[in-house]
Design an enzyme around this catalytic site. Sequence first.
Site, PDB file in Angstrom:
ATOM      1  N   SER A  99       6.241  -8.171  40.848  1.00 26.24           N
ATOM      2  CA  SER A  99       7.350  -7.428  40.546  1.00 26.24           C
ATOM      3  C   SER A  99       8.157  -7.360  41.695  1.00 26.24           C
ATOM      4  CB  SER A  99       6.940  -5.862  40.085  1.00 26.24           C
ATOM      5  OG  SER A  99       6.733  -5.032  41.007  1.00 26.24           O
ATOM      6  N   LYS A 100       9.328  -6.519  41.340  1.00 21.43           N
ATOM      7  CA  LYS A 100      10.542  -6.604  42.486  1.00 21.43           C
ATOM      8  C   LYS A 100       9.873  -5.737  43.610  1.00 21.43           C
ATOM      9  CE  LYS A 100      14.432  -6.191  39.676  1.00 21.43           C
ATOM     10  NZ  LYS A 100      14.920  -5.282  38.818  1.00 21.43           N
ATOM     11  N   ARG A 101       8.943  -4.968  43.533  1.00 22.24           N
ATOM     12  CA  ARG A 101       8.364  -4.031  44.525  1.00 22.24           C
ATOM     13  C   ARG A 101       7.574  -4.907  45.512  1.00 22.24           C
ATOM     14  NH1 ARG A 101       5.284  -0.443  41.002  1.00 22.24           N
ATOM     15  NH2 ARG A 101       6.776  -1.877  39.545  1.00 22.24           N
ATOM     16  N   ASP A 102       7.153  -6.056  45.076  1.00 20.28           N
ATOM     17  CA  ASP A 102       6.430  -7.080  45.789  1.00 20.28           C
ATOM     18  C   ASP A 102       7.415  -7.796  46.754  1.00 20.28           C
ATOM     19  OD1 ASP A 102       3.843  -6.423  44.724  1.00 20.28           O
ATOM     20  OD2 ASP A 102       4.575  -7.645  42.853  1.00 20.28           O
TER      21      ASP A 102
END
Length: 489
Positions: free
Chosen positions: A253-256
């Site tokens: 996800s974008k968090r990664d």
Amino acid sequence: MTQPLRVRIAPSPTGSIHLGLARTALFNWAQARGRGGTFVLRIEDTDRSRSTAESETAILEGLRWLGIDWDEGPDVGGPYAPYRQSERIERHLEVARQLVERGDAYRCFCDADRLRELRAAQEARKETPRYDGHCRTLDPAEAARRAQAGEPHTLRFRVPAGETTFDDLVRGKVTFANAEVDDWVMLRQDGSPTYNFVVVCDDAQMRISHVLRGEEHLVNTPKQLLLYQALELPSPRFAHLPLLLGPNRKKLSKRDGSVSLEDYRAQGYPRDAVVNFLCLQGWALDGETEIFSREEFTRAFDVRDVSKGGSVFDFDKLAWLAGEYLRAESDAELAEHCVPFVVAAGLADEEELARRREWFERVVAQERERIRLYSELPARIAFYFAPDDSVVYDPKAEKGARKREGAVQTLEAYREWLAGQDLTEPEALGERTRAWLAERGLKLPALFQPLRCALTGLPGGPDLFQVMALLGPEAVDARLAAGIERLGE
Ligand code: GLU
């Protein structure tokens, strides 16, 4: 007779290219290219409220950037045109009519309130929310009359009893109990078709032989297979590609980190490094070789070799590959790839760089070992483009220069000496400079630190004699004059 190999990708134009889509595209493309198959691009714009023309353009552009080409698609046409789902609506509605006639689809008059209550009650009982078949047994003639009278309704697929089994090319035998598959909606109340319905219509009409797509679609496959059965059409072979996972082994996800292809392009990752990296997500050339060309990839790729375990996305490896690819480029290639970044940084325009091409390649060559991404170049070479009297001095560079005793006097003397020197032979100039320093009993840093500051403003960087050759005698002299003044203040 075996069916001709026809694969496709069907992106929804609702955003930019996700890395997962880029990988799916590469795998489909390779499957077709390695086997003389046909690769189809179909735009799945059934969700009219979220689809945009800009997104479609961006997706095509991103795929082209990856170096992928398609044989049929909205821009190139083909025998099964149109390739934009929204333009095929008449075909979809015709299939829906057939299914109603055969009794494989039925009209459902349950309104949103009833469905919401049903769902809440099921959730309260800890049951999987599903449609309860309320309208399944309505008399079709009666249902048709109500529909005719304008009563809002959806069209649902009548899922038969039994189970659905298929042989996934990646995952092997997969079986679903049909009871787990809801009587799903094919046409919404406003008459618009849903993904599971149109994807089957279009894949069948376009004679798609193999569907290679992300594992997130595995749950849709039984719905789609049951529809092929109801339509008495042969179904394609399916291959579900493993999910891309973040370092925590959850769906990437974008968090990664960034998951948009466009970001990697904008950050100056070499295209072939991105392609090579994506190919490694669930596939390997031989388990050892990590760097390979797209030709090797298309030649060797077979979706049957894709692993079914999720693939952990290794951002460090991508960065490493970027550096490897960048350094394998010739100076001319590297310069070419850096042009847009230098232009975007406002250092020069394309014409200027074209006019000074040979010079620009030499500038780039000086920095090639120090950068991993094209986007890292502009900051390192900005000094070449600065006005000679106002080169930006990095505080560290300036401090280091000022710290040298007699820095200004050394620069003054060197400037005077340099006026009679040939700057075009950096090595020879370096030797003569060292002799000049030795004669005066000076150590190298006494000159080099103030000199580097005056010429580049940077604390470190390429060989100063190379820099002088690239700047040319006038700029060198002007920068030394300015440095003598500025460092003397
Ligand atoms: N529009 C779907 C997606 O982008 C296509 C899925 C499929 O390949 O069937 O995920």
